[in-house]
Design a protein around this motif. Structure first.
Motif, PDB file in Angstrom:
ATOM      1  N   PHE A 396       0.798  -1.222   0.000  1.00 15.61           N
ATOM      2  CA  PHE A 396       0.000   0.000   0.000  1.00 15.61           C
ATOM      3  C   PHE A 396       0.837   1.282   0.000  1.00 15.61           C
ATOM      4  N   TYR A 397       2.045   1.232   0.558  1.00 17.33           N
ATOM      5  CA  TYR A 397       2.860   2.442   0.647  1.00 17.33           C
ATOM      6  C   TYR A 397       3.934   2.534  -0.444  1.00 17.33           C
ATOM      7  N   LEU A 398       4.419   1.377  -0.934  1.00  8.92           N
ATOM      8  CA  LEU A 398       5.480   1.391  -1.945  1.00  8.92           C
ATOM      9  C   LEU A 398       4.961   1.002  -3.325  1.00  8.92           C
ATOM     10  N   ASN A 399       4.574  -0.278  -3.462  1.00 10.25           N
ATOM     11  CA  ASN A 399       4.225  -0.795  -4.791  1.00 10.25           C
ATOM     12  C   ASN A 399       3.005  -0.127  -5.398  1.00 10.25           C
ATOM     13  N   ALA A 400       2.184   0.490  -4.575  1.00 12.05           N
ATOM     14  CA  ALA A 400       1.016   1.197  -5.102  1.00 12.05           C
ATOM     15  C   ALA A 400       1.407   2.346  -6.020  1.00 12.05           C
ATOM     16  N   TYR A 401       2.679   2.789  -5.955  1.00 13.19           N
ATOM     17  CA  TYR A 401       3.089   3.973  -6.705  1.00 13.19           C
ATOM     18  C   TYR A 401       4.360   3.744  -7.534  1.00 13.19           C
ATOM     19  N   LEU A 402       4.831   2.498  -7.623  1.00 14.29           N
ATOM     20  CA  LEU A 402       6.009   2.197  -8.430  1.00 14.29           C
ATOM     21  C   LEU A 402       5.582   1.625  -9.774  1.00 14.29           C
ATOM     22  N   GLU A 403       6.290   2.045 -10.821  1.00 11.20           N
ATOM     23  CA  GLU A 403       5.971   1.530 -12.153  1.00 11.20           C
ATOM     24  C   GLU A 403       6.200   0.024 -12.211  1.00 11.20           C
ATOM     25  N   LYS A 404       7.303  -0.438 -11.619  1.00  9.72           N
ATOM     26  CA  LYS A 404       7.602  -1.860 -11.535  1.00  9.72           C
ATOM     27  C   LYS A 404       7.632  -2.246 -10.064  1.00  9.72           C
ATOM     28  N   PRO A 405       6.645  -3.011  -9.596  1.00  4.35           N
ATOM     29  CA  PRO A 405       6.568  -3.339  -8.166  1.00  4.35           C
ATOM     30  C   PRO A 405       7.835  -4.028  -7.672  1.00  4.35           C
ATOM     31  N   GLU A 406       8.233  -3.698  -6.471  1.00  2.92           N
ATOM     32  CA  GLU A 406       9.378  -4.313  -5.835  1.00  2.92           C
ATOM     33  C   GLU A 406       8.962  -5.680  -5.282  1.00  2.92           C
ATOM     34  N   PRO A 407       9.636  -6.784  -5.678  1.00  5.01           N
ATOM     35  CA  PRO A 407       9.198  -8.118  -5.243  1.00  5.01           C
ATOM     36  C   PRO A 407       9.399  -8.373  -3.759  1.00  5.01           C
ATOM     37  N   ASP A 408      10.381  -7.719  -3.145  1.00  3.60           N
ATOM     38  CA  ASP A 408      10.655  -7.938  -1.727  1.00  3.60           C
ATOM     39  C   ASP A 408      10.508  -6.617  -0.988  1.00  3.60           C
ATOM     40  N   THR A 409       9.314  -6.387  -0.413  1.00  2.00           N
ATOM     41  CA  THR A 409       9.087  -5.131   0.298  1.00  2.00           C
ATOM     42  C   THR A 409       9.331  -5.250   1.798  1.00  2.00           C
ATOM     43  N   TYR A 410       9.389  -6.485   2.317  1.00  2.00           N
ATOM     44  CA  TYR A 410       9.585  -6.641   3.757  1.00  2.00           C
ATOM     45  C   TYR A 410      10.922  -6.041   4.195  1.00  2.00           C
ATOM     46  N   PHE A 411      11.928  -6.129   3.343  1.00  2.00           N
ATOM     47  CA  PHE A 411      13.250  -5.572   3.646  1.00  2.00           C
ATOM     48  C   PHE A 411      13.157  -4.109   4.046  1.00  2.00           C
ATOM     49  N   TYR A 412      12.233  -3.374   3.436  1.00  2.00           N
ATOM     50  CA  TYR A 412      12.147  -1.929   3.662  1.00  2.00           C
ATOM     51  C   TYR A 412      11.299  -1.564   4.888  1.00  2.00           C
ATOM     52  N   PHE A 413      10.648  -2.563   5.479  1.00  2.00           N
ATOM     53  CA  PHE A 413       9.808  -2.280   6.651  1.00  2.00           C
ATOM     54  C   PHE A 413      10.153  -3.173   7.837  1.00  2.00           C
TER      55      PHE A 413
END
Length: 787
Positions: A396-413
């Motif tokens: 909801f906070y990252l991939n919702a606004y990226l042209e190419k979704p990041e496959p691993d978002t847990y690293f950033y949170f």
């Protein structure tokens, strides 16, 4: 003459002011129009990421309104399509969402061979927009009959590729440039290095860089147009040398050195001396925006400075990724930069092992929020199935606004990642652009061509010719679901039930009644009419482009199932029992009791049912026949009735049972669990089969039955799979899956798990509150000392 010059200068200022105001209004209108229609975005929590082929795959879905940042309660229909590695569809489901959440799963069967599967979740409404807000997740299924080799986390060093992302898209002459760098292998796996350098044409080291474990890094370079720069990496695993690229003579660079501790976001528009001269008297607009929420400022280079700094108050910006754009006087985008805003903290939970009852442990949890929906997965301490990559925060906070979704978002949170905010900014620096392109926003609002689907439609036609101005109606009944609906019949004998919420395998009965509410016998044709919408943009899977590296030293062998057998001595048995042959036993589940009648018993069927688990008789108030579960004495009118069939025809009018006696009956089956029924289990099933030649005119059905096949997926009754030994369970087992936890007024909850020789457990908690706060935590809880 001086007065005339002043007057015309005043006119020029007015004209400029009018131009600025006009552009600001245009920008605001572009954004309001483009984001006027609400968009929904989906996040899915799976109970784990690796499954053996006899398990249940379970998931919980969360739907957020982008415009309002709260659960999207308008969504009801969510489509799931499952693909195998050959892009073949192996499963489709229509999932029912309510209050912005849904849950479901799949019982694994022979369709699901060993391999990776791609789950794609979307709604029909999403097809109206150019941006992809659907959700993709890849899970792996392994066959317990074969050796499982684990994938190594080591990247494929031989296929390493380097991409550069300078701010503004250019490396500008004679200024200090901020240049993002991304290093990945052929499967887009990040490569971490610590010793990269930039050399000039004389092999002098100008600057150096490193990348994080996701492969992202940054370096700073004051570029010289007359120089040729080289990027070099030289270590034991990676040796790369490549030119840095062309240096631009002039241009604009947008920089956003985001300091999380500051209340204001600093944005700097930069150029070089040649650019400062070229851009004199030109006005630019710096726009920062997320969806329809925006702030904008005008900037010029009229102060003879090459850097123009200004600030945006973060309290007016939306949490998550925001796009910063530089627009010229014609509102064309010059450059774009992404930044991340994080104001305020996310809710947290506490979780403790409270007590133990027999072999179970009670986990007691508490959250610092009200009215939240949570889902919790509990895995053993040594589980290899918690390959957590996607979190609700990242979706909801990252991939919702990226042209190419990041496959691993847990690293950033991950709260244990002490550099996570820096890592987020590195991720955003290394993006060409965001999901929402300015040219699309300028082109006008999206054309709405796909409806917001709610439920399914039942279409049908009656055969009997109706009189003009007839008041006949069609009634639709689902006994086990307590559904009753009526609709009119049009002049073409057609009828329709719209926005109907019904699950697969539900048995529906349709009958026609006249203006006096009397059933009229007629043939009725009916079907579920539902378009299975495809996703226009197509699913974007996390595919592998080269073989995944396996670890030859990290394998696991499952133990074959134990076969219990014992040798019996030869024994001669004389059977004097005459076995009753039940003709219709295959129609029922093993839970059903079977009764055979020889034609010499003359009790009524109602009396027989009263002796076998039900209250049955004639109501003294309205003189109608009733059959209810034994709890009717406590529940009164709210007691439920079983489904009753005569010769496999569902009985809706129990008055048909009044005159039937047991001498007319061949067999009766009673299943109080309801598992013998094709509809949803609940209040029991009774099947009565009449003797051959017995007249059945008086209970001839006046209705048509329809078994739902294109409705919502049935609820998953999640069950854990058995494992042959403790090691198998420790690595692959599941201790608990609780998808539907709603916090009570005290903000606490409890779940029960088996102890199963665990000293510590892993708990994944995700969810959101009614006001859109997000919860995502991974906890390790000690349970070894519970007695």
């Amino acid at each position: 003459m001086k007065l005339i010059i002043t007057f015309f200068s005043f006119l020029y200022c007015l004209q400029s002011f009018a131009q600025t105001t006009s552009n600001q209004d245009k920008i605001t209108k572009y954004l309001n129009d483009y984001f006027f229609q609400d968009r929904e975005i989906i996040h899915i929590q799976f109970n784990k990421s690796l499954f053996t082929n006899d398990e249940d795959i379970a998931f919980k879905g969360y739907i957020l309104s982008k415009n309002n940042n709260i659960p999207n309660s308008n969504t009801t229909n969510v489509q799931l399509v499952v693909y195998n590695e050959e892009d073949q569809i192996v499963e489709k489901q229509l999932l029912f969402a309510q209050y912005g959440v849904f849950s479901g799963g799949i019982h694994l069967n022979e369709k699901f061979k060993s391999g990776k599967y791609h789950f794609h979740f979307y709604t029909n409404w999403m097809n109206n927009f150019k941006e992809d807000d659907s959700f993709n997740q890849t899970i792996e299924i392994i066959d317990k009959k074969t050796r499982y080799t684990f994938e190594t986390k080591e990247p494929d060093w031989k296929t390493a590729e380097i991409s550069l992302f300078p701010e503004g898209g250019i490396i500008l002459n004679d200024i200090v440039n901020t240049i993002g760098i991304k290093i990945t292998d052929c499967n887009k796996t990040g490569i971490e290095i610590a010793d990269g350098i930039i050399l000039d044409s004389k092999s002098n080291e100008i600057t150096h860089f490193h990348t994080n474990q996701m492969g992202y890094g940054v370096f700073y370079l004051k570029a010289d147009l007359s120089e040729k720069y080289t990027l070099k990496i030289n270590n034991d695993k990676l040796k790369i040398t490549q030119p840095l690229g062309k240096i631009a003579e002039t241009g604009l660079i947008l920089s956003a050195p985001n300091n999380p501790a500051n209340l204001n976001l600093l944005v700097i528009l930069k150029t070089n001396e040649k650019g400062r001269q070229s851009y004199q008297n030109k006005k630019f607009t710096v726009l920062i925006q997320q969806n329809g929420n925006s702030m904008q400022q005008e900037v010029t280079f009229n102060n003879n400075k090459t850097e123009q700094p200004f600030y945006f108050d973060k309290k007016y910006l939306s949490n998550g990724v925001n796009a910063i754009r530089v627009l010229d006087e014609d509102l064309n985008e010059i450059t774009e930069r992404l930044t991340y805003i994080e104001e305020g903290g996310n809710p947290s939970t506490t979780l403790n092992a409270k007590t133990m009852s027999n072999d179970s442990i009670i986990l007691s949890g508490k959250a610092d929020v009200n009215k939240a929906y949570l889902s919790i997965s509990v895995l053993p301490e040594k589980s290899v199935c918690l390959n957590l990559k996607k979190t609700i925060l990242g979706t909801f906070y990252l991939n919702a606004y990226l042209e190419k979704p990041e496959p691993d978002t847990y690293f950033y949170f991950n709260p244990d990642n002490k550099t996570r905010r820096k890592d987020i900014e590195l991720l955003l620096l290394n993006q060409n652009k965001g999901k929402y392109l300015w040219e699309n926003i300028k082109s006008g609002p999206p054309k709405i061509s796909f409806e917001f689907e709610k439920g399914v439609t039942i279409n049908g036609k009656v055969e009997k010719e109706l009189k003009p101005n007839s008041n006949n109606k069609i009634s639709l009944v689902a006994l086990k679901n307590n559904l009753f609906e009526q609709t009119t019949i049009d002049q073409n004998n057609d009828f329709k039930f719209e926005h109907f919420f019904v699950q697969d395998s539900t048995v529906l009965a349709l009958q026609m009644t006249n203006e006096k509410n009397i059933t009229v016998t007629t043939k009725i044709e009916a079907r579920i009419a539902r378009n299975e919408p495809r996703f226009v943009l197509g699913p974007s899977f996390e595919k592998t482009f080269c073989p995944v590296i396996k670890s030859a030293d990290n394998v696991f062998d499952f133990q074959p199932p134990k076969v219990k057998a014992s040798e019996l001595k030869e024994v001669a048995i004389k059977n004097t029992f005459k076995k009753e042959v039940f003709t219709h036993k295959s129609d029922m589940s093993l839970m059903a009791k079977a009764f055979k009648f020889d034609g010499k018993e003359y009790r009524s069927v109602l009396s027989f049912l009263s002796s076998n688990g039900y209250n049955a008789g004639v109501s003294p108030t309205d003189f109608t026949v009733y059959v209810k579960e034994k709890r009717s004495s406590f529940l009164g009118e709210s007691a439920s009735s079983p489904n009753i069939y005569i010769d496999n025809f569902l009985v809706f009018d129990f008055n048909q049972l009044f005159n039937i006696t047991l001498d007319q009956v061949d067999e009766i089956y009673i299943d109080q669990t309801g598992s013998s029924d094709t509809s949803i289990t609940g209040h029991g099933t009774i099947k009565i089969f009449m003797k051959t030649g017995q007249s059945n005119n008086y209970f001839k059905p006046k209705f048509t039955t329809l078994i739902v096949t294109k409705g919502f997926a049935k609820n998953l009754n999640y069950k854990t799979a058995p494992f042959e030994n403790q090691d198998e369970f420790n690595y692959f087992g599941t201790l608990n899956w609780s998808p539907n936890i709603e916090l009570n007024d005290h903000q606490d909850f409890q779940i029960k798990i088996p102890k199963n020789q665990q000293k510590e457990i892993q708990v994944l908690i995700e969810g959101f509150t009614n006001d859109g706060q997000l919860i995502s935590e991974v906890k390790k809880v000690s349970v070894g000392g519970i007695f």
